[in-house]
Motif scaffolding. Structure first.
Motif, PDB file in Angstrom:
ATOM      1  N   ASP A 116       0.832  -1.206   0.000  1.00 58.14           N
ATOM      2  CA  ASP A 116       0.000   0.000   0.000  1.00 58.14           C
ATOM      3  C   ASP A 116       0.871   1.262   0.000  1.00 58.14           C
ATOM      4  OD1 ASP A 116      -3.047   0.922   0.993  1.00 58.14           O
ATOM      5  OD2 ASP A 116      -1.454   2.256   1.658  1.00 58.14           O
ATOM      6  N   GLU A 117       1.880   1.269   0.846  1.00 64.45           N
ATOM      7  CA  GLU A 117       2.743   2.444   0.965  1.00 64.45           C
ATOM      8  C   GLU A 117       3.561   2.666  -0.300  1.00 64.45           C
ATOM      9  OE1 GLU A 117       6.185   4.131   4.022  1.00 64.45           O
ATOM     10  OE2 GLU A 117       4.860   2.504   4.676  1.00 64.45           O
ATOM     11  N   LEU A 118       4.071   1.577  -0.893  1.00 65.54           N
ATOM     12  CA  LEU A 118       4.879   1.722  -2.104  1.00 65.54           C
ATOM     13  C   LEU A 118       4.047   2.246  -3.271  1.00 65.54           C
ATOM     14  CD1 LEU A 118       7.507   1.314  -3.705  1.00 65.54           C
ATOM     15  CD2 LEU A 118       6.701  -0.997  -4.229  1.00 65.54           C
ATOM     16  N   ILE A 119       2.861   1.700  -3.459  1.00 66.16           N
ATOM     17  CA  ILE A 119       2.026   2.139  -4.581  1.00 66.16           C
ATOM     18  C   ILE A 119       1.676   3.616  -4.443  1.00 66.16           C
ATOM     19  CG2 ILE A 119      -0.260   1.890  -5.640  1.00 66.16           C
ATOM     20  CD1 ILE A 119      -0.011  -1.129  -5.172  1.00 66.16           C
ATOM     21  N   LYS A 120       1.344   4.047  -3.260  1.00 68.68           N
ATOM     22  CA  LYS A 120       1.012   5.456  -3.066  1.00 68.68           C
ATOM     23  C   LYS A 120       2.241   6.338  -3.276  1.00 68.68           C
ATOM     24  CE  LYS A 120      -2.976   4.506  -0.162  1.00 68.68           C
ATOM     25  NZ  LYS A 120      -3.555   4.493   1.203  1.00 68.68           N
ATOM     26  N   TYR A 121       3.408   5.836  -2.923  1.00 67.91           N
ATOM     27  CA  TYR A 121       4.649   6.571  -3.187  1.00 67.91           C
ATOM     28  C   TYR A 121       4.876   6.723  -4.693  1.00 67.91           C
ATOM     29  CZ  TYR A 121       9.623   7.258  -4.036  1.00 67.91           C
ATOM     30  OH  TYR A 121      10.818   7.723  -4.530  1.00 67.91           O
ATOM     31  N   LEU A 122       4.696   5.643  -5.446  1.00 63.03           N
ATOM     32  CA  LEU A 122       4.923   5.678  -6.892  1.00 63.03           C
ATOM     33  C   LEU A 122       3.946   6.627  -7.587  1.00 63.03           C
ATOM     34  CD1 LEU A 122       5.518   1.876  -7.525  1.00 63.03           C
ATOM     35  CD2 LEU A 122       7.234   3.692  -7.710  1.00 63.03           C
ATOM     36  N   LEU A 123       2.688   6.577  -7.195  1.00 63.90           N
ATOM     37  CA  LEU A 123       1.687   7.450  -7.802  1.00 63.90           C
ATOM     38  C   LEU A 123       2.028   8.918  -7.542  1.00 63.90           C
ATOM     39  CD1 LEU A 123      -1.598   5.491  -6.957  1.00 63.90           C
ATOM     40  CD2 LEU A 123      -0.427   5.615  -9.162  1.00 63.90           C
ATOM     41  N   LYS A 124       2.492   9.213  -6.339  1.00 60.63           N
ATOM     42  CA  LYS A 124       2.869  10.587  -6.012  1.00 60.63           C
ATOM     43  C   LYS A 124       4.130  10.991  -6.762  1.00 60.63           C
ATOM     44  CE  LYS A 124       3.870  13.653  -2.112  1.00 60.63           C
ATOM     45  NZ  LYS A 124       4.011  13.746  -0.625  1.00 60.63           N
ATOM     46  N   LYS A 125       5.112  10.095  -6.828  1.00 52.44           N
ATOM     47  CA  LYS A 125       6.388  10.391  -7.486  1.00 52.44           C
ATOM     48  C   LYS A 125       6.176  10.742  -8.955  1.00 52.44           C
ATOM     49  CE  LYS A 125      10.687   8.044  -8.925  1.00 52.44           C
ATOM     50  NZ  LYS A 125      11.695   9.016  -8.450  1.00 52.44           N
ATOM     51  N   PHE A 126       5.306   9.994  -9.635  1.00 53.57           N
ATOM     52  CA  PHE A 126       5.083  10.203 -11.061  1.00 53.57           C
ATOM     53  C   PHE A 126       3.848  11.063 -11.355  1.00 53.57           C
ATOM     54  CE2 PHE A 126       7.851   6.515 -11.098  1.00 53.57           C
ATOM     55  CZ  PHE A 126       8.655   6.732 -12.207  1.00 53.57           C
ATOM     56  N   ASN A 127       3.197  11.542 -10.300  1.00 55.75           N
ATOM     57  CA  ASN A 127       1.997  12.371 -10.448  1.00 55.75           C
ATOM     58  C   ASN A 127       0.929  11.650 -11.269  1.00 55.75           C
ATOM     59  OD1 ASN A 127       0.353  14.625 -10.096  1.00 55.75           O
ATOM     60  ND2 ASN A 127       1.144  15.650 -11.920  1.00 55.75           N
ATOM     61  N   ARG A 128       0.616  10.449 -10.866  1.00 55.25           N
ATOM     62  CA  ARG A 128      -0.388   9.633 -11.552  1.00 55.25           C
ATOM     63  C   ARG A 128      -1.566   9.350 -10.612  1.00 55.25           C
ATOM     64  NH1 ARG A 128       2.464   7.181 -15.781  1.00 55.25           N
ATOM     65  NH2 ARG A 128       4.214   8.595 -16.224  1.00 55.25           N
ATOM     66  N   LYS A 129      -2.690   9.029 -11.232  1.00 50.17           N
ATOM     67  CA  LYS A 129      -3.875   8.682 -10.448  1.00 50.17           C
ATOM     68  C   LYS A 129      -4.033   7.175 -10.283  1.00 50.17           C
ATOM     69  CE  LYS A 129      -6.523  12.828 -11.636  1.00 50.17           C
ATOM     70  NZ  LYS A 129      -7.782  13.368 -12.237  1.00 50.17           N
ATOM     71  N   LYS A 130      -3.474   6.402 -11.237  1.00 52.89           N
ATOM     72  CA  LYS A 130      -3.635   4.948 -11.216  1.00 52.89           C
ATOM     73  C   LYS A 130      -2.380   4.284 -11.771  1.00 52.89           C
ATOM     74  CE  LYS A 130      -8.657   4.879 -12.070  1.00 52.89           C
ATOM     75  NZ  LYS A 130      -9.738   4.216 -12.850  1.00 52.89           N
ATOM     76  N   LEU A 131      -2.294   2.962 -11.542  1.00 48.88           N
ATOM     77  CA  LEU A 131      -1.268   2.160 -12.196  1.00 48.88           C
ATOM     78  C   LEU A 131      -1.817   0.765 -12.489  1.00 48.88           C
ATOM     79  CD1 LEU A 131      -0.355   0.166  -9.725  1.00 48.88           C
ATOM     80  CD2 LEU A 131       1.332   1.921  -9.230  1.00 48.88           C
ATOM     81  N   PHE A 132      -1.036  -0.014 -13.237  1.00 50.85           N
ATOM     82  CA  PHE A 132      -1.333  -1.425 -13.474  1.00 50.85           C
ATOM     83  C   PHE A 132      -0.561  -2.250 -12.451  1.00 50.85           C
ATOM     84  CE2 PHE A 132      -2.377   0.458 -17.524  1.00 50.85           C
ATOM     85  CZ  PHE A 132      -3.453  -0.294 -17.987  1.00 50.85           C
ATOM     86  N   LEU A 133      -1.207  -3.267 -11.887  1.00 48.01           N
ATOM     87  CA  LEU A 133      -0.600  -4.097 -10.862  1.00 48.01           C
ATOM     88  C   LEU A 133      -0.586  -5.546 -11.321  1.00 48.01           C
ATOM     89  CD1 LEU A 133       0.562  -4.072  -7.965  1.00 48.01           C
ATOM     90  CD2 LEU A 133      -1.764  -4.500  -7.131  1.00 48.01           C
ATOM     91  N   VAL A 134       0.609  -6.147 -11.367  1.00 52.16           N
ATOM     92  CA  VAL A 134       0.779  -7.549 -11.765  1.00 52.16           C
ATOM     93  C   VAL A 134       1.360  -8.302 -10.583  1.00 52.16           C
ATOM     94  CG1 VAL A 134       1.828  -9.144 -13.410  1.00 52.16           C
ATOM     95  CG2 VAL A 134       1.252  -6.820 -14.127  1.00 52.16           C
ATOM     96  N   SER A 135       0.857  -9.503 -10.323  1.00 55.54           N
ATOM     97  CA  SER A 135       1.403 -10.308  -9.228  1.00 55.54           C
ATOM     98  C   SER A 135       1.721 -11.706  -9.716  1.00 55.54           C
ATOM     99  CB  SER A 135       0.406 -10.399  -8.068  1.00 55.54           C
ATOM    100  OG  SER A 135      -0.728 -11.176  -8.441  1.00 55.54           O
ATOM    101  N   HIS A 136       2.625 -12.370  -8.995  1.00 57.70           N
ATOM    102  CA  HIS A 136       2.884 -13.786  -9.257  1.00 57.70           C
ATOM    103  C   HIS A 136       2.706 -14.583  -7.966  1.00 57.70           C
ATOM    104  CE1 HIS A 136       5.634 -17.399  -9.687  1.00 57.70           C
ATOM    105  NE2 HIS A 136       4.677 -17.582 -10.569  1.00 57.70           N
ATOM    106  N   SER A 137       1.894 -15.643  -8.041  1.00 55.55           N
ATOM    107  CA  SER A 137       1.744 -16.612  -6.963  1.00 55.55           C
ATOM    108  C   SER A 137       1.453 -15.921  -5.625  1.00 55.55           C
ATOM    109  CB  SER A 137       3.004 -17.476  -6.890  1.00 55.55           C
ATOM    110  OG  SER A 137       2.833 -18.575  -6.034  1.00 55.55           O
ATOM    111  N   PHE A 138       2.347 -16.064  -4.634  1.00 57.53           N
ATOM    112  CA  PHE A 138       2.126 -15.469  -3.325  1.00 57.53           C
ATOM    113  C   PHE A 138       1.870 -13.968  -3.418  1.00 57.53           C
ATOM    114  CE2 PHE A 138       3.544 -13.357   0.524  1.00 57.53           C
ATOM    115  CZ  PHE A 138       2.902 -14.078   1.517  1.00 57.53           C
TER     116      PHE A 138
END
Length: 322
Positions: A116-138
């Motif tokens: 949660d903290e990392l995604i909000k950091y990235l959105l603020k850093k790049f001045n974005r409202k959303k991103l794409f999230l990909v996960s593997h397994s766990f």
């Protein structure tokens, strides 16, 4: 008439000025690493893309504790032309582990807070409202939690080899392995698999099930002498958390997602547990959803079919959601 002439001249001048505004000819490439303070510790991320204005795409690795950074270039070369691709080594994994150990006891909740903290950091850093999230397994346990709590921050969630009901998956896998061991007259497999109790409560329950699943799938390193010692090193760090984390059943706890979700699953090894994901795909309600089968793959789709994985994300998912 003079007024009309003046308006026409003003319009023409505006058009000339607009056409004179230079288009961005040379997009700014990004290829860097960064150490970010997340969850009170230093955490390592890698950011790559041919154009930093492209949408963000964050990978959540699995394991737990298995960094994707050493192998990521092989399955992101095309993605980096359409996204800013971000790889993150979670706490106690990869480059983050080299920087510092987690001062807090590992738990699923702790890793979910980090996410949660990392995604909000990235959105603020790049001045974005959303991103794409990909996960593997766990990593899907982190992804589903974030998608549930913050759907407004995601263009789409893309789980690869998702964990949706681990207890049922364990039973299906053990049934398959026991049948295979008997049919192939593998006495060692029959003997060691008989030691496994479901649900997995002891380290050796998980070890022997995984050992023979690897061998069944043709993974040779599981036959090596040092495999058991190395696997138990991982168990010593992660098994207590893993055991507590895999009790969740998404059929009961997450019947609705409020963001687009696209499941990617390999069924080349013909394991019945893969079809649990298909059942959940049909079950879950979402504004948009899809499922893509990879017939030449098992658990690690990105290793066996990297080009198809990127093609699906770029040609199928991106146009539907961005």
């Amino acid at each position: 008439m003079k007024k009309l002439f003046f308006l026409l001249m003003l319009f023409s001048l505006t058009a000339v000025v607009k056409s004179a505004v230079p288009c961005r000819q040379n997009p700014i490439k990004i290829d860097t690493t960064e150490v970010v303070k997340i969850g009170g510790i230093k955490q390592f991320i890698k950011l790559q893309g041919t154009d930093e204005t492209k949408p963000l795409l964050l990978f959540l690795h699995g394991g737990p504790g298995t960094s994707l950074i050493p192998v990521a270039d092989a399955f992101t070369n095309k993605l980096k032309e359409q996204f800013v691709v971000i790889q993150w080594d979670q706490r106690e994994a990869g480059e983050t582990l080299k920087l510092n150990h987690s001062p807090e006891e590992l738990s699923l909740g702790l890793l979910q807070k980090d996410t949660d903290e990392l995604i909000k950091y990235l959105l603020k850093k790049f001045n974005r409202k959303k991103l794409f999230l990909v996960s593997h397994s766990f990593g899907s346990m982190l992804g589903f939690n974030f998608a549930d709590k913050h759907p407004e921050l995601l263009y789409a969630f893309i789980p690869i080899s998702a964990i949706v009901d681990q207890r049922t998956s364990e039973k299906l896998t053990m049934d398959m392995l026991n049948k295979w061991a008997k049919e192939t007259n593998n006495e060692t497999a029959v003997k060691e698999l008989a030691l496994v109790k479901i649900p997995f409560e002891k380290e050796d329950d998980l070890f022997y099930s995984q050992k023979w699943l690897f061998i069944h799938n043709g993974v040779d390193f599981a036959k090596e002498d040092g495999f058991k010692a190395k696997y138990h090193e991982w168990l010593a760090v992660w098994f207590p958390m893993w055991k507590k984390s895999v009790t969740n059943n998404l059929f009961k706890t997450l019947p609705v997602l409020r963001c687009p979700v696209y499941f990617i699953e390999g069924n080349g090894d013909q394991q019945k547990s893969h079809y649990l994901v298909e059942d959940y795909y049909k079950f879950v309600k979402a504004p948009k959803k899809g499922m893509f089968w990879f017939e030449k793959s098992g658990h690690t789709v990105f290793n066996s079919e990297p080009d198809k994985l990127q093609q699906v994300i770029i040609e199928k998912i991106l146009p539907e959601t961005f």
